[in-house]
Structure formats: structure tokens, C-alpha cells
Design a protein around this motif. Structure first.
Motif, short mmCIF file in Angstrom:
data_model
loop_
_atom_site.label_atom_id
_atom_site.label_comp_id
_atom_site.label_asym_id
_atom_site.label_seq_id
_atom_site.Cartn_x
_atom_site.Cartn_y
_atom_site.Cartn_z
N UNK A 65 -7.51 3.93 2.18
CA UNK A 65 -6.78 3.40 1.04
C UNK A 65 -5.46 2.73 1.43
N UNK A 66 -4.97 3.02 2.62
CA UNK A 66 -3.65 2.54 3.03
C UNK A 66 -3.53 1.02 3.02
N UNK A 67 -4.62 0.33 3.28
CA UNK A 67 -4.56 -1.12 3.33
C UNK A 67 -4.31 -1.78 1.98
N UNK A 68 -4.71 -1.10 0.90
CA UNK A 68 -4.64 -1.68 -0.44
C UNK A 68 -3.61 -1.02 -1.35
N UNK A 69 -3.13 0.16 -0.98
CA UNK A 69 -2.24 0.91 -1.86
C UNK A 69 -1.06 1.47 -1.07
N UNK A 70 0.06 1.64 -1.77
CA UNK A 70 1.22 2.29 -1.16
C UNK A 70 0.97 3.80 -1.10
N UNK A 71 1.78 4.51 -0.32
CA UNK A 71 1.63 5.95 -0.24
C UNK A 71 1.86 6.61 -1.60
N UNK A 72 2.79 6.07 -2.37
CA UNK A 72 3.04 6.63 -3.71
C UNK A 72 1.83 6.44 -4.61
N UNK A 73 1.17 5.29 -4.52
CA UNK A 73 -0.02 5.03 -5.32
C UNK A 73 -1.17 5.95 -4.89
N UNK A 74 -1.30 6.15 -3.58
CA UNK A 74 -2.33 7.06 -3.08
C UNK A 74 -2.06 8.48 -3.56
N UNK A 75 -0.79 8.87 -3.53
CA UNK A 75 -0.41 10.21 -3.98
C UNK A 75 -0.83 10.43 -5.44
N UNK A 76 -0.62 9.42 -6.27
CA UNK A 76 -1.04 9.51 -7.67
C UNK A 76 -2.54 9.64 -7.80
#
Length: 211
Positions: A65-76
């Protein structure tokens, strides 16, 4: 009950190729739950271990997921907290999020709904996953649903596991807040165990795919 296999921090870093810094940054960002960091005594002193299968799946998911989303977005996306949604019954069925059988069973127990927010949809998704195992009957699925209706709000924000057991043909549903130990007698059979956190993550992924 069988204990979950653990993996040491050293093994995890070597196997996945992530760094010590990455791991603890993910911890600070809540991409990895605090309770997955398990301190245990070994012959060399205190070491950190993780639930092996869940941790390896989580690391792979974060990498993807890191390529498309920020860490904060992944956390959500991976958190156990609800997300804001509002879907009609038809939208749910058209998106194949849950089966018509599970949706019908939920509405029988709860009554008609004009639209589904996250928690009703989560309960329906949980029941759908339970029925898919083929290990419980519709009446037993209703028992699980009633247990969720009664106790889940008290456990919001906790890492919850659904356990369904059976003894002498009689079923019983338990909600267990992890980490905690559970001991049952040998004549009681564990029919299924379901991590609510895992189901929340799966449901959020399905909803993301439908956007």
C-alpha cells in the motif's frame, strides 16, 4: 486452546527486509497494534516477539500500500476503528460485500434499516464470514449476532475475538478481548475463532475497492 505461533523481532526483520526504524515508525503510526509487540523472557534476556502469521500479513500489506497511500492513510485503513459510510441494501448487494443470506439474517434480528453505517455492515460481514465456514447453523449465527448486539459497544476500540464453542451439541458464543488467556474443558469443542480486527480490515479493503 492452541497458542498462536510467534516470530522474534530479529527473525521478522531478517525475513521481511524491513529495518528496526521502519518497524517502530509503523508502531508509532498505529499501523501495527501495540499488543502485537509481545515481551518474553529468553535465555539471553527480554526479547520482543510478534504473532507470526498476522505480522507477516500486515508487513506485506503495508509494503503493497505504501506506493499509493501515506502512512496515515494506511493507518486509517488497518485500524480497528470504524470509518464513515452510508450504504443502501441494494448498494451492498450490488458490490458483493456480503451475501443476500447474511443481509437477510441481520435484518431479521435487527429490523429494517434505510441505510447501513459501518457497524451494522461490519456485523453483517462477520455473520457472512461465519456462515461461509459451514461450521455453524443459521440459528447459531443468530446467537453470535445477538451477542454482538449485546456486548460489542462495551468493547469498542479493543482487539476482540469471536469464539464459538459447542458441548454436547449445545452452542455458545464468547467475545474475548485480546490479549487474554482462555481455558476450556476438553469436552468442549472450539468451532470457530474470528478476529474482529481482521474482519474490520478486510471490510475496509472491500469498501476501498468499491470507491
Amino acid at each position: 486452546m492452541t497458542e498462536e505461533e510467534l516470530i522474534s523481532k530479529k527473525q521478522l526483520l531478517e525475513l521481511t527486509g524491513i529495518s528496526y526504524g521502519q518497524l517502530y515508525r509503523w508502531k508509532r503510526k498505529k499501523l501495527v497494534p501495540d499488543e502485537w509487540f509481545i515481551r518474553k523472557s529468553t535465555f539471553t534476556g527480554q526479547e520482543t516477539f510478534f504473532p507470526k502469521e498476522r505480522m507477516l500479513e500486515r508487513v506485506e500489506k503495508i509494503k503493497n500500500m505504501k506506493g499509493d497511500m501515506s502512512l496515515d492513510e494506511i493507518a486509517g485503513q488497518v485500524s480497528i476503528f470504524p470509518t464513515e459510510i452510508q450504504l443502501s441494501q441494494q448498494e451492498i448487494l450490488d458490490s458483493n460485500i456480503v451475501s443476500k443470506v447474511a443481509l437477510s439474517l441481520y435484518l431479521q434480528q435487527k429490523g429494517p434499516l434505510e441505510s447501513f453505517e459501518f457497524q451494522p455492515l461490519l456485523f453483517t460481514y462477520l455473520i457472512d464470514q461465519v456462515l461461509e465456514t459451514g461450521r455453524v447453523s443459521s440459528d447459531e449465527a443468530k446467537m453470535i449476532l445477538d451477542t454482538l448486539f449485546t456486548y460489542y459497544d462495551e468493547m469498542q476500540g479493543k482487539n476482540v475475538e469471536i469464539i464459538f464453542i459447542r458441548k454436547y451439541g449445545m452452542g455458545c458464543c464468547l467475545l474475548r478481548s485480546l490479549p487474554s488467556e482462555l481455558y476450556i474443558d476438553k469436552e468442549t469443542k472450539v468451532i470457530l475463532r474470528l478476529s474482529v480486527a481482521t474482519m474490520i480490515e478486510q471490510l475496509k479493503t472491500k469498501l476501498l475497492e468499491e470507491r
